[in-house]
Design a protein around this motif. Structure first.
Motif, PDB file in Angstrom:
ATOM      1  N   THR A  44      83.199  -1.210 -19.492  1.00 21.57           N
ATOM      2  CA  THR A  44      81.167  -0.743 -19.047  1.00 21.57           C
ATOM      3  C   THR A  44      82.013   0.084 -18.424  1.00 21.57           C
ATOM      4  N   GLU A  45      82.822   0.380 -18.217  1.00 20.25           N
ATOM      5  CA  GLU A  45      83.088   1.429 -17.305  1.00 20.25           C
ATOM      6  C   GLU A  45      83.610   3.111 -17.357  1.00 20.25           C
ATOM      7  N   ALA A  46      83.659   4.013 -17.171  1.00 23.27           N
ATOM      8  CA  ALA A  46      83.274   5.359 -17.818  1.00 23.27           C
ATOM      9  C   ALA A  46      85.089   5.711 -18.000  1.00 23.27           C
ATOM     10  N   GLY A  47      84.922   6.131 -18.475  1.00 17.99           N
ATOM     11  CA  GLY A  47      86.386   6.475 -19.093  1.00 17.99           C
ATOM     12  C   GLY A  47      87.868   5.649 -19.755  1.00 17.99           C
ATOM     13  N   ALA A  48      86.470   4.141 -20.142  1.00 16.64           N
ATOM     14  CA  ALA A  48      87.593   3.305 -20.567  1.00 16.64           C
ATOM     15  C   ALA A  48      88.414   3.031 -21.985  1.00 16.64           C
ATOM     16  N   VAL A  49      87.612   3.668 -23.286  1.00 14.15           N
ATOM     17  CA  VAL A  49      88.687   4.727 -24.082  1.00 14.15           C
ATOM     18  C   VAL A  49      88.817   5.868 -23.966  1.00 14.15           C
ATOM     19  N   ILE A  50      89.607   5.732 -25.071  1.00 12.08           N
ATOM     20  CA  ILE A  50      90.099   6.968 -24.496  1.00 12.08           C
ATOM     21  C   ILE A  50      90.007   7.958 -25.696  1.00 12.08           C
ATOM     22  N   HIS A  51      89.691   9.391 -26.180  1.00  8.24           N
ATOM     23  CA  HIS A  51      88.948   9.884 -27.670  1.00  8.24           C
ATOM     24  C   HIS A  51      89.835  11.246 -27.908  1.00  8.24           C
ATOM     25  N   ASP A  52      89.967  11.552 -26.851  1.00  7.00           N
ATOM     26  CA  ASP A  52      90.797  13.027 -26.701  1.00  7.00           C
ATOM     27  C   ASP A  52      92.145  12.883 -27.424  1.00  7.00           C
ATOM     28  N   VAL A  53      92.257  13.568 -28.249  1.00  8.83           N
ATOM     29  CA  VAL A  53      93.581  13.404 -29.467  1.00  8.83           C
ATOM     30  C   VAL A  53      95.014  13.620 -28.451  1.00  8.83           C
ATOM     31  N   LYS A  54      95.237  15.142 -27.958  1.00 14.31           N
ATOM     32  CA  LYS A  54      95.863  15.785 -27.049  1.00 14.31           C
ATOM     33  C   LYS A  54      96.607  14.602 -25.722  1.00 14.31           C
ATOM     34  N   SER A  55      95.849  13.880 -25.106  1.00 16.76           N
ATOM     35  CA  SER A  55      96.022  12.563 -23.844  1.00 16.76           C
ATOM     36  C   SER A  55      96.324  12.025 -24.770  1.00 16.76           C
ATOM     37  N   ALA A  56      95.664  11.491 -26.114  1.00 22.68           N
ATOM     38  CA  ALA A  56      96.061  10.041 -26.287  1.00 22.68           C
ATOM     39  C   ALA A  56      97.785  10.199 -26.609  1.00 22.68           C
ATOM     40  N   VAL A  57      97.451  11.053 -27.010  1.00 25.48           N
ATOM     41  CA  VAL A  57      99.601  11.423 -28.278  1.00 25.48           C
ATOM     42  C   VAL A  57     100.309  11.625 -26.937  1.00 25.48           C
ATOM     43  N   GLN A  58     100.303  12.113 -25.596  1.00 21.99           N
ATOM     44  CA  GLN A  58     100.565  12.292 -24.302  1.00 21.99           C
ATOM     45  C   GLN A  58     101.491  11.241 -24.224  1.00 21.99           C
ATOM     46  N   ARG A  59     100.076  10.111 -23.736  1.00 21.26           N
ATOM     47  CA  ARG A  59     100.161   9.190 -23.551  1.00 21.26           C
ATOM     48  C   ARG A  59     101.577   8.087 -24.119  1.00 21.26           C
ATOM     49  N   ALA A  60     101.020   8.380 -25.428  1.00 26.16           N
ATOM     50  CA  ALA A  60     102.019   7.642 -26.835  1.00 26.16           C
ATOM     51  C   ALA A  60     103.204   7.813 -26.262  1.00 26.16           C
ATOM     52  N   VAL A  61     103.826   9.060 -25.910  1.00 27.43           N
ATOM     53  CA  VAL A  61     105.035  10.256 -26.080  1.00 27.43           C
ATOM     54  C   VAL A  61     105.434   9.578 -25.166  1.00 27.43           C
ATOM     55  N   MET A  62     104.869   9.141 -23.397  1.00 24.65           N
ATOM     56  CA  MET A  62     105.791   8.584 -22.313  1.00 24.65           C
ATOM     57  C   MET A  62     105.304   7.185 -22.767  1.00 24.65           C
ATOM     58  N   ILE A  69      93.512  10.629 -33.850  1.00 22.58           N
ATOM     59  CA  ILE A  69      94.515  10.348 -33.340  1.00 22.58           C
ATOM     60  C   ILE A  69      96.273  10.031 -33.747  1.00 22.58           C
ATOM     61  N   LEU A  70      95.917   9.192 -34.697  1.00 22.29           N
ATOM     62  CA  LEU A  70      97.126   7.919 -34.889  1.00 22.29           C
ATOM     63  C   LEU A  70      97.385   9.878 -36.379  1.00 22.29           C
ATOM     64  N   ARG A  71      96.788  10.732 -36.702  1.00 21.82           N
ATOM     65  CA  ARG A  71      97.521  11.666 -37.952  1.00 21.82           C
ATOM     66  C   ARG A  71      98.697  12.679 -36.681  1.00 21.82           C
ATOM     67  N   ALA A  72      97.384  13.021 -35.380  1.00 19.96           N
ATOM     68  CA  ALA A  72      98.680  13.808 -34.495  1.00 19.96           C
ATOM     69  C   ALA A  72      99.980  13.112 -33.636  1.00 19.96           C
ATOM     70  N   LEU A  73      99.785  12.247 -34.254  1.00 22.29           N
ATOM     71  CA  LEU A  73     100.758  10.927 -33.042  1.00 22.29           C
ATOM     72  C   LEU A  73     101.784  10.372 -34.221  1.00 22.29           C
ATOM     73  N   ASN A  74     101.106  10.220 -35.320  1.00 24.62           N
ATOM     74  CA  ASN A  74     102.568  10.396 -36.101  1.00 24.62           C
ATOM     75  C   ASN A  74     103.680  11.744 -36.928  1.00 24.62           C
ATOM     76  N   ALA A  75     102.408  12.686 -36.130  1.00 23.40           N
ATOM     77  CA  ALA A  75     103.155  14.044 -36.269  1.00 23.40           C
ATOM     78  C   ALA A  75     104.253  14.094 -35.203  1.00 23.40           C
ATOM     79  N   ARG A  76     103.843  13.942 -34.477  1.00 24.40           N
ATOM     80  CA  ARG A  76     104.525  14.105 -33.401  1.00 24.40           C
ATOM     81  C   ARG A  76     105.692  13.027 -32.835  1.00 24.40           C
ATOM     82  N   LEU A  77     106.064  11.773 -33.044  1.00 27.60           N
ATOM     83  CA  LEU A  77     106.776  11.389 -33.305  1.00 27.60           C
ATOM     84  C   LEU A  77     107.807  11.827 -33.948  1.00 27.60           C
ATOM     85  N   LYS A  78     107.176  11.931 -35.353  1.00 21.46           N
ATOM     86  CA  LYS A  78     108.139  12.713 -36.545  1.00 21.46           C
ATOM     87  C   LYS A  78     109.194  13.640 -35.694  1.00 21.46           C
TER      88      LYS A  78
END
Length: 254
Positions: free
Chosen positions: A182-200, A234-243
């Motif tokens: 219900t709060e603003a920004g709860a769901v992240i849609h930006d691909v670059k941000s999501a991938v960066q968070r995953a790598v962290m 997000i998942l396509r970019a994340l797969n590529a970055r992790l590899k």
């Protein structure tokens, strides 16, 4: 030492064949699939088709039980007592296990959905109810839940395996809980941000909370929600970055 991480997504959250094409696209990008069991979404056709598609791709199958709440997509807090929750979860696990059996596929783990997940993460009685239902159906199943939550403690108490997860596409509070939808920004849609968070999360076991503070999270699995409109990019970019980073993507459970 090479790092390994599981990628999971919530799938089978349509009815009939309504989401099959989208789910098949995501199944090509994840190593584990949390399949809805009919109480917030899914039906006999959806469950069977999703199980078949996951098996064909070698994706590990998990059950995604919910409160009985199709109108609210399982995201409303119903406040059900623990005993009733245990019965609902057990029923859903048996249903998906039977579907897996019909397709000669293996059910490997359980991840609660939505409001039930959030409540089990903070409420020890509900966490124990979920763990008890898992043990009643099949004690070899792993409980997948929020890192450091009550679910981890309940699994240990019930003698079942626990796997910790973190969310790539959800914002965190400083205490390690998820920001309510219900709060603003709860769901992240930006691909670059999501991938960066995953790598962290994979490399540093940290993630930035919504107040800018750093949280330490040791996760075996990373989740991207299947109903996020940007899940596939997000998942396509994340797969590529992790590899590129020489991180192995592999299921946490077999």
């Amino acid at each position: 030492m090479r790092l390994t991480i599981d990628l999971n997504a919530d799938l089978g959250e349509g009815f009939g064949r309504s989401r099959l094409a989208e789910d098949e696209a995501l199944l090509d990008l994840v190593s584990s699939a949390n399949i809805a069991c009919g109480f917030h979404a899914g039906d006999a056709t959806t469950m069977r088709d999703t199980v078949m598609a996951a098996k064909a791709r070698g994706v590990t199958i998990g059950a995604h039980p919910s409160y009985p709440d199709i109108p609210g997509f399982g995201r409303r807090e119903l406040g059900l007592p623990p005993r009733e929750i245990s019965r609902h979860v057990e029923y859903q696990l048996r249903a998906l296990r039977d579907v897996c059996g019909a397709e000669r596929a293996k059910l490997s783990y359980v991840k609660p959905h939505g409001a039930l997940y959030n409540r089990a993460a903070r409420d020890p009685e509900v966490a124990r109810a979920v763990a008890s239902a898992i043990r009643a159906v099949e004690a070899s199943l792993t409980l997948l839940g929020l890192a450091g939550s009550e679910m981890a403690r309940a699994a240990a108490g019930a003698g079942i395996a626990f796997a910790s997860e973190a969310f790539v596409d959800r914002a965190y509070k400083p205490n390690g809980t998820l920001v309510p939808r219900t709060e603003a920004g709860a769901v992240i849609h930006d691909v670059k941000s999501a991938v960066q968070r995953a790598v962290m999360l994979v490399k540093g076991q940290t993630i930035t909370a919504d107040d800018g503070s750093e949280l330490h999270i040791s996760a075996q699995s990373l989740c991207v929600h299947g109903d996020n409109s940007d899940a596939a990019p997000i998942l396509r970019a994340l797969n590529a970055r992790l590899k590129e980073s020489r991180v192995t993507i592999a299921p946490f459970a077999a």
